[in-house]
Write a protein that holds these residues in place. Structure first.
Motif, PDB file in Angstrom:
ATOM      1  N   ALA A 262      68.763 -11.801  98.155  1.00  0.00           N
ATOM      2  CA  ALA A 262      69.828 -10.848  97.816  1.00  0.00           C
ATOM      3  C   ALA A 262      70.673 -11.397  96.675  1.00  0.00           C
ATOM      4  O   ALA A 262      71.006 -12.595  96.647  1.00  0.00           O
ATOM      5  CB  ALA A 262      70.698 -10.583  99.041  1.00  0.00           C
ATOM      6  N   SER A 263      70.989 -10.521  95.724  1.00  0.00           N
ATOM      7  CA  SER A 263      71.784 -10.911  94.542  1.00  0.00           C
ATOM      8  C   SER A 263      71.176 -12.106  93.833  1.00  0.00           C
ATOM      9  O   SER A 263      71.873 -13.063  93.438  1.00  0.00           O
ATOM     10  CB  SER A 263      73.230 -11.226  94.957  1.00  0.00           C
ATOM     11  OG  SER A 263      73.817 -10.104  95.582  1.00  0.00           O
ATOM     12  N   ALA A 264      69.837 -12.078  93.678  1.00  0.00           N
ATOM     13  CA  ALA A 264      69.148 -13.201  93.030  1.00  0.00           C
ATOM     14  C   ALA A 264      69.555 -13.287  91.563  1.00  0.00           C
ATOM     15  O   ALA A 264      69.557 -12.277  90.842  1.00  0.00           O
ATOM     16  CB  ALA A 264      67.638 -13.015  93.130  1.00  0.00           C
TER      17      ALA A 264
ATOM     18  N   VAL B 109      64.063  -7.970  95.354  1.00  0.00           N
ATOM     19  CA  VAL B 109      62.898  -7.870  96.238  1.00  0.00           C
ATOM     20  C   VAL B 109      61.815  -8.843  95.785  1.00  0.00           C
ATOM     21  O   VAL B 109      61.193  -9.529  96.603  1.00  0.00           O
ATOM     22  CB  VAL B 109      62.364  -6.428  96.267  1.00  0.00           C
ATOM     23  CG1 VAL B 109      61.073  -6.349  97.070  1.00  0.00           C
ATOM     24  CG2 VAL B 109      63.416  -5.485  96.838  1.00  0.00           C
ATOM     25  N   LEU B 110      61.590  -8.912  94.488  1.00  0.00           N
ATOM     26  CA  LEU B 110      60.536  -9.784  93.955  1.00  0.00           C
ATOM     27  C   LEU B 110      60.870 -11.262  94.154  1.00  0.00           C
ATOM     28  O   LEU B 110      59.963 -12.088  94.280  1.00  0.00           O
ATOM     29  CB  LEU B 110      60.317  -9.502  92.470  1.00  0.00           C
ATOM     30  CG  LEU B 110      59.851  -8.077  92.123  1.00  0.00           C
ATOM     31  CD1 LEU B 110      59.753  -7.906  90.614  1.00  0.00           C
ATOM     32  CD2 LEU B 110      58.520  -7.755  92.789  1.00  0.00           C
TER      33      LEU B 110
ATOM     34  N   LEU C 171      67.119 -12.990  82.182  1.00  0.00           N
ATOM     35  CA  LEU C 171      65.906 -12.160  82.275  1.00  0.00           C
ATOM     36  C   LEU C 171      65.648 -11.818  83.736  1.00  0.00           C
ATOM     37  O   LEU C 171      65.757 -12.687  84.613  1.00  0.00           O
ATOM     38  CB  LEU C 171      64.720 -12.895  81.673  1.00  0.00           C
ATOM     39  CG  LEU C 171      63.336 -12.240  81.802  1.00  0.00           C
ATOM     40  CD1 LEU C 171      62.479 -12.563  80.584  1.00  0.00           C
ATOM     41  CD2 LEU C 171      62.604 -12.697  83.072  1.00  0.00           C
ATOM     42  N   ARG C 172      65.285 -10.563  83.979  1.00  0.00           N
ATOM     43  CA  ARG C 172      64.867 -10.113  85.299  1.00  0.00           C
ATOM     44  C   ARG C 172      63.645  -9.223  85.149  1.00  0.00           C
ATOM     45  O   ARG C 172      63.460  -8.578  84.113  1.00  0.00           O
ATOM     46  CB  ARG C 172      65.990  -9.340  85.993  1.00  0.00           C
ATOM     47  CG  ARG C 172      67.202 -10.190  86.384  1.00  0.00           C
ATOM     48  CD  ARG C 172      68.283  -9.324  87.019  1.00  0.00           C
ATOM     49  NE  ARG C 172      69.390 -10.113  87.548  1.00  0.00           N
ATOM     50  CZ  ARG C 172      70.418 -10.536  86.811  1.00  0.00           C
ATOM     51  NH1 ARG C 172      70.465 -10.244  85.507  1.00  0.00           N
ATOM     52  NH2 ARG C 172      71.383 -11.232  87.372  1.00  0.00           N
TER      53      ARG C 172
END
Length: 234
Positions: free
Chosen positions: A175-177, A170-171, A151-152
């Motif tokens: 980077a590449s979360a 960003v949230l 989920l994103r």
């Protein structure tokens, strides 16, 4: 010339003196009675009577204080009981809502639905830029099958009068979360935190589900509605 016969004395000539004597005697008696009332010694048990009356007064005052305290305790206990009953009523209502929710997806008569986001709740944290989210995911199309994936979230925000989209990286300020993993048969609550940039005013939240197999699912939610649901629940 023969001597004149002496005149006869009036029969009531001594009555005024007798009356005055009686009045004086009566006055003396009244005076003596008043003096006796004023200066007569008190009864022998007067001190005991005063002590008993003082003790009685103390006992009555103690009874009044005890009754007042008892009334206060009773009022507080009643208020606590009413608050407890209200909490229990709220819990019962919540449990009934949960049962209805479960029956929709697990019950034999429930409608079949594929992978979906049933609800999204947003809760502010101590840092006003940080928000905690809880997403309820559901599916009962393939009974017994496990739905898994990630989920994103993404946000549509206004910043300086213009609309822009903030993606998951960003949230999460990374980077590449990686997304938040999920895996369930019927339903699951997935949660995490996001950080809003300063000055950004969120308008809409996009919940994106990327299953292990199959197409991506994206569900929009109004930011204000999701935040209101969280506020009402707390």
């Amino acid at each position: 010339m023969p001597n004149a016969a002496p005149s006869a004395r009036p029969r009531n000539a001594g009555h005024p003196q007798l009356a005055r004597g009686l009045l004086v005697a009566a006055a003396l008696l009244l005076g003596l009675w008043g003096a006796w009332r004023s200066f007569a010694p008190a009864p022998a048990n007067a001190r005991e009577q005063l002590g008993a009356q003082a003790r009685r007064i103390d006992a009555l005052e103690q009874q009044v204080a005890t009754l007042a305290r008892s009334d206060q305790i009773s009022r507080q206990a009643n208020a606590d009981l009413q608050a407890t009953l209200a909490e229990r009523d709220e819990e019962v209502a919540g449990l009934r809502a949960d049962i209805a929710f479960y029956e929709r997806f697990v019950g034999a008569t429930g409608q079949r639905h594929g992978l979906a986001v049933h609800e999204l709740r947003l809760q502010p944290q101590r840092d006003p830029q940080v928000w905690h989210f809880v997403a309820t995911l559901t599916q009962n199309l393939n009974r017994g099958a496990v739905s898994s994936g990630q989920l994103r979230l993404a946000l549509e925000v206004t910043d300086g009068g213009s609309m822009r989209r903030l993606d998951w990286n960003v949230l999460r300020q990374q980077a590449s979360a990686p997304g938040v993993a999920y895996s369930f048969k019927y339903f699951q609550q997935v949660e995490g935190d996001i950080v809003l940039p300063r000055g950004a005013r969120p308008v809409r939240v996009l919940v994106r589900l990327q299953p292990g197999t199959g197409p991506e699912v994206e569900t929009p939610f109004s930011w204000s509605a999701a935040a209101e649901v969280a506020g009402a629940g707390g």
